[in-house]
Write an enzyme that holds these catalytic residues in place. Structure first.
Site, PDB file in Angstrom:
ATOM      1  N   LYS A 291       6.192 -83.896  -2.866  1.00 32.60           N
ATOM      2  CA  LYS A 291       6.204 -83.925  -4.324  1.00 32.60           C
ATOM      3  C   LYS A 291       5.809 -85.331  -4.772  1.00 32.60           C
ATOM      4  O   LYS A 291       6.275 -86.320  -4.209  1.00 32.60           O
ATOM      5  CB  LYS A 291       7.616 -83.573  -4.812  1.00 32.60           C
ATOM      6  CG  LYS A 291       7.744 -83.338  -6.294  1.00 32.60           C
ATOM      7  CD  LYS A 291       9.130 -82.754  -6.605  1.00 32.60           C
ATOM      8  CE  LYS A 291       9.308 -82.506  -8.081  1.00 32.60           C
ATOM      9  NZ  LYS A 291      10.596 -81.864  -8.378  1.00 32.60           N
ATOM     10  N   GLU A 376      21.846 -68.935 -11.073  1.00 29.69           N
ATOM     11  CA  GLU A 376      22.770 -68.957 -12.211  1.00 29.69           C
ATOM     12  C   GLU A 376      23.836 -67.870 -12.122  1.00 29.69           C
ATOM     13  O   GLU A 376      24.983 -68.080 -12.524  1.00 29.69           O
ATOM     14  CB  GLU A 376      21.993 -68.808 -13.525  1.00 29.69           C
ATOM     15  CG  GLU A 376      21.146 -70.017 -13.889  1.00 29.69           C
ATOM     16  CD  GLU A 376      19.767 -70.032 -13.231  1.00 29.69           C
ATOM     17  OE1 GLU A 376      19.009 -70.992 -13.456  1.00 29.69           O
ATOM     18  OE2 GLU A 376      19.435 -69.059 -12.489  1.00 29.69           O
ATOM     19  N   ARG A 404      20.292 -65.296 -17.769  1.00 30.94           N
ATOM     20  CA  ARG A 404      20.270 -64.616 -16.472  1.00 30.94           C
ATOM     21  C   ARG A 404      21.667 -64.219 -16.011  1.00 30.94           C
ATOM     22  O   ARG A 404      21.812 -63.387 -15.136  1.00 30.94           O
ATOM     23  CB  ARG A 404      19.676 -65.550 -15.414  1.00 30.94           C
ATOM     24  CG  ARG A 404      18.385 -66.180 -15.820  1.00 30.94           C
ATOM     25  CD  ARG A 404      17.830 -67.065 -14.733  1.00 30.94           C
ATOM     26  NE  ARG A 404      16.722 -66.374 -14.116  1.00 30.94           N
ATOM     27  CZ  ARG A 404      15.996 -66.851 -13.118  1.00 30.94           C
ATOM     28  NH1 ARG A 404      16.252 -68.015 -12.600  1.00 30.94           N
ATOM     29  NH2 ARG A 404      15.009 -66.171 -12.618  1.00 30.94           N
TER      30      ARG A 404
END
Length: 640
Positions: A291, A376, A404
């Protein structure tokens, strides 16, 4: 480089007006193009802010995918879509990056309106493999030769939906489906969990690919027996690979596995993807990437590798705008302060300790913070378990991602009357991230949960106060919602308190009550001041706790000829609806005007631009209420 100049493009990139131009490039030109793309992205994103770290990591990977597959005939799904900037540039949109994430400009995620090469716009993580499963099954039913490619980050693999999808994908050997695992060891922050440990075993090893190459070279140099000896050793390679690579994890599912491959070596990636494409069934290609690759400030940012910074200096990576006190920062400090007072307080985050402000507590009390990855639903039910055993969990999550976990909030937390506090950051209209990230549904959705109390602070002081009030509740769940961005520079103090309601502006002989929710309280006060200039007297109150509707508010509202509500959430089922219903239940026949977000898909742009579009400015509110008061006066005139 001045961040306000048009982002500069190298000669190869500026020649790409459509995907065919990229495909026609010579293989020898690709490394140069990769360099041009990285320089271009840093220059472009420096001006607008955006997801720079993830995109610098997928340059070669995206190039290789577009070399091997034929988009849009072959369908490409990104998980999550914030790693699609390189894809946008290769499909002819580099010239539009000046307006990235701004009104009328390119979105920060794939967008069907922008290009036939963009498929999935929703950028809630861990959904790509389910989309891909359905897309590939549809192609199989049609007898089509089209392939589906899902690019999934290792962070997204911490979400349960990915494993539900893999379980189904593994049951089919006829799906032309290639799953590219973009493994950089991070989602926002370093990826957590058992899967991550399994994947990172690879990274901690000096590198099994180079090891294999060295063995191969050494053995092949043995005269006469070299090749035969290497063939004999090839069986050992599988053992070596199993020891160093996580392929067993995927092989156990019955899915063909290729890799791990160097995610920055275009030739190696191309070869792996060609093999996967030719296989004819589901294949996982495991690519190791960095990254933030190629840009020192991102590599140096230990916490997030410049995941999604605001506008920055392209040389240093430092933000170009003066930093203001943010809502998240106020919460982060208060979380630490409350944890020091309450030993029972613990915090939970879903892969976003920095963006939700939980990182401060993590540094002080690492044992009291649980990062569960992008999960979640699990976060909420795990919080229920913590609460059952005497702790008070604080679940910090962006409002949009809380959608969610509705079922878990209702049945796992609320039905058991458990003291769990949900802190929803980025509530309301968030702006540049667009419709998948707007936090406009929470009040409407969670208002239906029995026993759940919802607070909406209007400034730094009320955030601290209401958070403390929430933590004192021990017989059910609580929720705090606040927006993105800078907290108001000055608090908005109450001039009076009426049975727990903060009175923000009081006019004697008033003819209108304005009920202001949370961050729009300042706007409501401003609107009332504009009305006063027109001779219309309005009182403004902030109920602080917006659900359930406080009884004193219903009683107060019943005394007015006209009531208005102002909220930064969807009108359908929102606070305005709730107050209207409470007034009806109390037998009060009071007309009510509710200001909020219209139901619909609102485009990306700045928060200020969107609030103006939605009529949620002081001027627009005052204008509409003045017309309403005037109309009612005329009506009364007709009656008498």
């Amino acid at each position: 480089m001045n961040p306000h100049d048009e982002p500069e493009m190298g000669p190869l990139l500026s020649g790409i007006g459509r995907l065919a131009d990229f495909k026609s490039l010579d293989e020898a030109e690709l490394p140069r193009l990769a360099e041009e793309i990285r320089a271009f992205l840093v220059g472009a994103v420096a001006r607008t802010g955006g997801h720079i770290g993830p995109n610098l990591g997928v340059v070669e990977l995206t190039m290789a995918i577009h070399r091997v597959f034929d988009s849009p005939h072959d369908q490409l799904v990104f998980d999550t879509g914030h790693q699609s900037y390189v894809h946008k540039a290769l499909t002819g949109r580099a010239g539009q990056f000046a307006g990235l994430r701004g009104r009328g400009g390119l979105t920060g995620y794939p967008s069907q309106a922008e290009s036939p090469h963009d498929l999935v716009e929703n950028s809630h993580a861990s959904t790509s493999l389910s989309y891909a499963d359905g897309l590939a099954k549809a192609h199989a039913l049609a007898g089509s030769d089209r392939h589906v490619v899902a690019v999934v980050g290792d962070g997204a693999l911490t979400g349960g939906m990915c494993w539900e999808a893999l379980n189904n994908i593994a049951a089919r050997d006829d799906l032309k489906l290639v799953i590219v695992v973009n493994d950089n060891g991070r989602s926002y922050a370093p990826t957590v969990g058992g899967l991550a440990k399994r994947l990172s075993g690879l990274r901690l090893n000096p590198g099994y690919e180079p090891t294999l190459r060295r063995i191969q070279e050494a053995v092949e140099k043995i005269p006469v027996f070299g090749r035969a000896a290497y063939a004999g050793l090839h069986a050992a390679k599988t053992g070596l690979k199993d020891a160093l690579a996580p392929q067993g994890m995927f092989a156990d599912l019955g899915i063909k596995y290729v890799g791990p491959v160097d995610g920055h070596d275009i030739a190696e990636l191309t070869e792996a993807l060609e093999r996967a494409k030719g296989f004819g069934g589901p294949v996982i290609v495991h690519a190791l990437t960095e990254k933030g690759r190629g840009w020192a400030p991102a590599r140096a940012d230990e916490a997030e590798q410049m995941h999604s910074p605001p506008a920055f200096d392209p040389i240093t990576g430092e933000p170009t705008a003066a930093s203001k006190r943010r809502w998240t920062g106020v919460f982060a400090d208060e979380l630490v302060a409350q944890a020091n007072l309450r030993p029972e307080l613990v915090a939970i985050t879903a892969a976003m300790p920095g963006p939700t402000g939980v990182d401060k507590l993590m540094k002080r009390h690492p044992e009291r913070v649980f990062d569960v990855g992008i999960a979640e639903q699990h976060a909420v039910t795990s919080a229920a378990g913590l609460a059952m055993n005497g702790l008070h969990p604080v679940v910090a999550v962006y409002s949009t991602f809380m959608n969610r976990a509705f079922d878990q909030t209702v049945l796992d937390v609320a039905m058991h009357r458990l003291p769990v506090t949900f802190v929803l950051d980025r509530a309301g209209i968030t702006g540049p991230d667009g419709p998948s990230h707007y936090g406009i549904w929470d009040t409407s959705i969670f208002r239906v949960v029995p026993g759940l109390r919802i607070a909406a602070p209007r400034d730094a002081s009320t955030l601290r106060e209401e958070f403390a009030e929430a933590l004192a509740v021990d017989d059910g769940p609580t929720m705090l919602r606040f927006p993105t961005g800078a907290v108001p520079a000055a608090d908005l103090p109450a001039v009076d308190v009426h049975e727990g309601l903060d009175v923000l502006l009081k006019h004697e002989d008033d003819e209108l009550l304005i009920v202001a929710c949370g961050s729009l309280a300042g706007t409501a006060v401003e609107a009332a001041e504009l009305l006063a200039e027109r001779g219309i007297r309005a009182t403004v109150v902030d109920p602080r706790w917006i659900s359930p509707v406080p009884d004193p508010l219903v009683k107060l509202a019943g005394q007015y000829p006209l009531v208005a509500t102002v909220e930064d959430g969807i009108r359908t089922g929102g606070f305005g609806d709730a107050l209207a219903q409470s007034l009806r239940d109390a037998g009060e026949d009071v007309p009510l005007v509710d200001f909020g977000v219209e139901r619909g898909w609102h485009p990306h742009g700045s928060r200020a631009e969107l609030l103006a579009d939605l009529g949620l400015t002081a001027d627009a509110i005052a204008e509409r209420l003045a017309a309403e008061v005037h109309r009612r006066g005329e009506d009364d005139g007709h009656h008498h």
